[in-house]
Scaffold this motif. Structure first.
Motif, PDB file in Angstrom:
ATOM      1  N   ARG A   1       0.862  -1.191   0.000  1.00  0.00           N
ATOM      2  CA  ARG A   1       0.000   0.000   0.000  1.00  0.00           C
ATOM      3  C   ARG A   1       0.893   1.234   0.000  1.00  0.00           C
ATOM      4  NH1 ARG A   1      -2.993   2.704   4.637  1.00  0.00           N
ATOM      5  NH2 ARG A   1      -4.348   4.116   3.506  1.00  0.00           N
ATOM      6  N   VAL A   2       0.584   2.192  -0.854  1.00  0.00           N
ATOM      7  CA  VAL A   2       1.323   3.453  -0.924  1.00  0.00           C
ATOM      8  C   VAL A   2       0.289   4.571  -0.800  1.00  0.00           C
ATOM      9  CG1 VAL A   2       2.840   4.918  -2.320  1.00  0.00           C
ATOM     10  CG2 VAL A   2       3.067   2.431  -2.441  1.00  0.00           C
ATOM     11  N   TRP A   3       0.533   5.532   0.111  1.00  0.00           N
ATOM     12  CA  TRP A   3      -0.414   6.617   0.304  1.00  0.00           C
ATOM     13  C   TRP A   3       0.306   7.900   0.681  1.00  0.00           C
ATOM     14  CZ3 TRP A   3       0.662   2.981   3.931  1.00  0.00           C
ATOM     15  CH2 TRP A   3       0.945   3.407   5.222  1.00  0.00           C
ATOM     16  N   THR A   4      -0.440   8.989   0.587  1.00  0.00           N
ATOM     17  CA  THR A   4       0.078  10.303   0.932  1.00  0.00           C
ATOM     18  C   THR A   4      -0.638  10.811   2.173  1.00  0.00           C
ATOM     19  OG1 THR A   4       0.403  10.774  -1.404  1.00  0.00           O
ATOM     20  CG2 THR A   4       0.461  12.646   0.063  1.00  0.00           C
ATOM     21  N   GLU A   5       0.120  11.316   3.121  1.00  0.00           N
ATOM     22  CA  GLU A   5      -0.448  11.929   4.320  1.00  0.00           C
ATOM     23  C   GLU A   5      -0.785  13.391   4.021  1.00  0.00           C
ATOM     24  OE1 GLU A   5      -1.293  10.742   7.341  1.00  0.00           O
ATOM     25  OE2 GLU A   5      -0.769   8.703   6.751  1.00  0.00           O
ATOM     26  N   GLN A   6      -1.488  14.023   4.940  1.00  0.00           N
ATOM     27  CA  GLN A   6      -1.893  15.416   4.750  1.00  0.00           C
ATOM     28  C   GLN A   6      -0.711  16.366   4.593  1.00  0.00           C
ATOM     29  OE1 GLN A   6      -4.531  16.302   8.004  1.00  0.00           O
ATOM     30  NE2 GLN A   6      -6.302  15.468   6.928  1.00  0.00           N
ATOM     31  N   ASP A   7       0.408  16.024   5.218  1.00  0.00           N
ATOM     32  CA  ASP A   7       1.591  16.887   5.102  1.00  0.00           C
ATOM     33  C   ASP A   7       2.336  16.689   3.783  1.00  0.00           C
ATOM     34  OD1 ASP A   7       2.834  14.431   5.461  1.00  0.00           O
ATOM     35  OD2 ASP A   7       3.938  15.022   7.258  1.00  0.00           O
ATOM     36  N   GLY A   8       1.831  15.782   2.931  1.00  0.00           N
ATOM     37  CA  GLY A   8       2.451  15.534   1.628  1.00  0.00           C
ATOM     38  C   GLY A   8       3.455  14.396   1.630  1.00  0.00           C
ATOM     39  N   SER A   9       3.757  13.835   2.808  1.00  0.00           N
ATOM     40  CA  SER A   9       4.714  12.735   2.868  1.00  0.00           C
ATOM     41  C   SER A   9       4.084  11.460   2.306  1.00  0.00           C
ATOM     42  CB  SER A   9       5.180  12.505   4.310  1.00  0.00           C
ATOM     43  OG  SER A   9       4.087  12.156   5.135  1.00  0.00           O
ATOM     44  N   VAL A  10       4.915  10.639   1.699  1.00  0.00           N
ATOM     45  CA  VAL A  10       4.459   9.381   1.097  1.00  0.00           C
ATOM     46  C   VAL A  10       4.882   8.235   2.003  1.00  0.00           C
ATOM     47  CG1 VAL A  10       4.592   7.888  -0.925  1.00  0.00           C
ATOM     48  CG2 VAL A  10       4.639  10.368  -1.214  1.00  0.00           C
ATOM     49  N   TRP A  11       3.946   7.334   2.233  1.00  0.00           N
ATOM     50  CA  TRP A  11       4.165   6.187   3.112  1.00  0.00           C
ATOM     51  C   TRP A  11       3.866   4.902   2.361  1.00  0.00           C
ATOM     52  CZ3 TRP A  11       5.353   6.505   8.466  1.00  0.00           C
ATOM     53  CH2 TRP A  11       5.509   7.807   8.934  1.00  0.00           C
ATOM     54  N   THR A  12       4.435   3.807   2.866  1.00  0.00           N
ATOM     55  CA  THR A  12       4.178   2.490   2.290  1.00  0.00           C
ATOM     56  C   THR A  12       4.122   1.455   3.412  1.00  0.00           C
ATOM     57  OG1 THR A  12       4.883   0.866   0.644  1.00  0.00           O
ATOM     58  CG2 THR A  12       6.622   1.995   1.866  1.00  0.00           C
ATOM     59  N   ARG A  13       3.411   0.379   3.127  1.00  0.00           N
ATOM     60  CA  ARG A  13       3.320  -0.727   4.083  1.00  0.00           C
ATOM     61  C   ARG A  13       2.912  -1.971   3.316  1.00  0.00           C
ATOM     62  NH1 ARG A  13      -0.289  -1.062   9.595  1.00  0.00           N
ATOM     63  NH2 ARG A  13       0.584  -3.038  10.297  1.00  0.00           N
ATOM     64  N   GLY A  14       3.502  -3.092   3.670  1.00  0.00           N
ATOM     65  CA  GLY A  14       3.120  -4.362   3.068  1.00  0.00           C
ATOM     66  C   GLY A  14       1.720  -4.753   3.492  1.00  0.00           C
ATOM     67  N   THR A  15       1.051  -5.523   2.653  1.00  0.00           N
ATOM     68  CA  THR A  15      -0.299  -6.000   2.929  1.00  0.00           C
ATOM     69  C   THR A  15      -0.277  -7.517   3.109  1.00  0.00           C
ATOM     70  OG1 THR A  15      -0.767  -6.342   0.582  1.00  0.00           O
ATOM     71  CG2 THR A  15      -1.248  -4.142   1.486  1.00  0.00           C
ATOM     72  N   ARG A  16      -1.438  -8.087   3.313  1.00  0.00           N
ATOM     73  CA  ARG A  16      -1.509  -9.556   3.387  1.00  0.00           C
ATOM     74  C   ARG A  16      -1.101 -10.178   2.059  1.00  0.00           C
ATOM     75  NH1 ARG A  16      -6.659 -10.838   7.295  1.00  0.00           N
ATOM     76  NH2 ARG A  16      -5.955  -9.391   8.901  1.00  0.00           N
ATOM     77  N   SER A  17      -1.445  -9.511   0.976  1.00  0.00           N
ATOM     78  CA  SER A  17      -1.020 -10.001  -0.341  1.00  0.00           C
ATOM     79  C   SER A  17       0.502  -9.994  -0.452  1.00  0.00           C
ATOM     80  CB  SER A  17      -1.621  -9.147  -1.452  1.00  0.00           C
ATOM     81  OG  SER A  17      -3.023  -9.250  -1.445  1.00  0.00           O
ATOM     82  N   THR A  18       1.139  -9.025   0.174  1.00  0.00           N
ATOM     83  CA  THR A  18       2.601  -8.968   0.175  1.00  0.00           C
ATOM     84  C   THR A  18       3.163 -10.194   0.887  1.00  0.00           C
ATOM     85  OG1 THR A  18       2.449  -6.556   0.297  1.00  0.00           O
ATOM     86  CG2 THR A  18       4.593  -7.537   0.761  1.00  0.00           C
ATOM     87  N   ALA A  19       2.537 -10.596   1.976  1.00  0.00           N
ATOM     88  CA  ALA A  19       2.979 -11.795   2.697  1.00  0.00           C
ATOM     89  C   ALA A  19       2.843 -13.030   1.815  1.00  0.00           C
ATOM     90  CB  ALA A  19       2.181 -11.956   3.985  1.00  0.00           C
ATOM     91  N   VAL A  20       1.766 -13.103   1.046  1.00  0.00           N
ATOM     92  CA  VAL A  20       1.578 -14.226   0.115  1.00  0.00           C
ATOM     93  C   VAL A  20       2.696 -14.226  -0.934  1.00  0.00           C
ATOM     94  CG1 VAL A  20       0.064 -15.194  -1.673  1.00  0.00           C
ATOM     95  CG2 VAL A  20      -0.905 -14.380   0.492  1.00  0.00           C
ATOM     96  N   VAL A  21       3.039 -13.054  -1.435  1.00  0.00           N
ATOM     97  CA  VAL A  21       4.142 -12.943  -2.405  1.00  0.00           C
ATOM     98  C   VAL A  21       5.424 -13.492  -1.800  1.00  0.00           C
ATOM     99  CG1 VAL A  21       5.639 -11.294  -3.612  1.00  0.00           C
ATOM    100  CG2 VAL A  21       3.157 -11.032  -3.722  1.00  0.00           C
ATOM    101  N   TRP A  22       5.707 -13.153  -0.548  1.00  0.00           N
ATOM    102  CA  TRP A  22       6.902 -13.661   0.115  1.00  0.00           C
ATOM    103  C   TRP A  22       6.886 -15.183   0.212  1.00  0.00           C
ATOM    104  CZ3 TRP A  22      11.535 -12.181   2.223  1.00  0.00           C
ATOM    105  CH2 TRP A  22      11.855 -10.853   2.065  1.00  0.00           C
ATOM    106  N   VAL A  23       5.748 -15.742   0.615  1.00  0.00           N
ATOM    107  CA  VAL A  23       5.657 -17.196   0.762  1.00  0.00           C
ATOM    108  C   VAL A  23       5.855 -17.878  -0.596  1.00  0.00           C
ATOM    109  CG1 VAL A  23       4.088 -19.094   1.324  1.00  0.00           C
ATOM    110  CG2 VAL A  23       4.251 -17.108   2.846  1.00  0.00           C
ATOM    111  N   VAL A  24       5.200 -17.367  -1.631  1.00  0.00           N
ATOM    112  CA  VAL A  24       5.342 -17.952  -2.970  1.00  0.00           C
ATOM    113  C   VAL A  24       6.780 -17.800  -3.468  1.00  0.00           C
ATOM    114  CG1 VAL A  24       4.629 -17.713  -5.395  1.00  0.00           C
ATOM    115  CG2 VAL A  24       2.908 -17.697  -3.579  1.00  0.00           C
TER     116      VAL A  24
END
Length: 168
Positions: free
Chosen positions: A88-111
């Motif tokens: 997940r990639v998103w922008t906060e109100q201050d304009g900063s960009v953040w990212t975080r892995g999702t459950r799908s990301t965990a599946v990608v790691w396992v595969v």
């Protein structure tokens, strides 16, 4: 006293373990993207360490070993791309960009890990002995593609800052 042949493999194993622990820790928490122009540095360093060590290619089975290494790199590239696109990639109100892995990301790691273990197992079945360098090179490929795709996704959130040289 450990032999010189054992120490690089052990050091590479520790480097791989440390990298994976750091990556998993960072993926489970929101992470601010800095917009650094050095997003490629860690993957390049890991790739260098992997390639400089002995055992990347089994000299007794050069062609098969190179094919196996190519497969590792392809899996690494695909895993890195899927990893970045499932984050997940998103922008906060201050304009900063953040990212975080999702459950799908965990599946990608396992595969991805399963595919790599399968390649390693196939190599062992046909007698190919590769050191941890091949794994480091594949991990570097994953990290490089992931970082590049995330950088592109972050820049798409801020097209004006992309022209100025990066996400702020």
């Amino acid at each position: 006293m450990p032999s010189e042949a054992v120490m690089p493999g052990f050091a590479n194993a520790l480097l791989i373990l440390a990298a994976v622990v750091l990556i998993v820790r960072r993926q489970t928490q929101p992470q601010r993207m800095s917009g650094s122009k050095r997003w490629w540095l860690l993957p390049v360093l890991l790739g260098y360490v992997g390639l400089r060590g002995s055992g990347v290619v089994d000299t007794q089975h050069e062609t098969a070993s190179l094919v196996l290494l190519g497969g590792e790199i392809v899996v690494g590239l695909l895993m890195g791309a899927a990893w970045a696109w499932t984050s997940r990639v998103w922008t906060e109100q201050d304009g900063s960009v953040w990212t975080r892995g999702t459950r799908s990301t965990a599946v990608v790691w396992v595969v991805g890990i399963t595919a790599r273990l399968g390649l390693m197992g196939a190599g062992l079945l046909i007698g190919i002995h590769q050191g941890s360098g091949a794994l480091l090179v594949a991990l570097a490929a994953s990290l490089l593609v992931r970082a590049g795709v995330l950088e592109l996704r972050a820049r798409a959130l801020h097209p004006a800052t992309a022209l100025a040289g990066g996400v702020r």
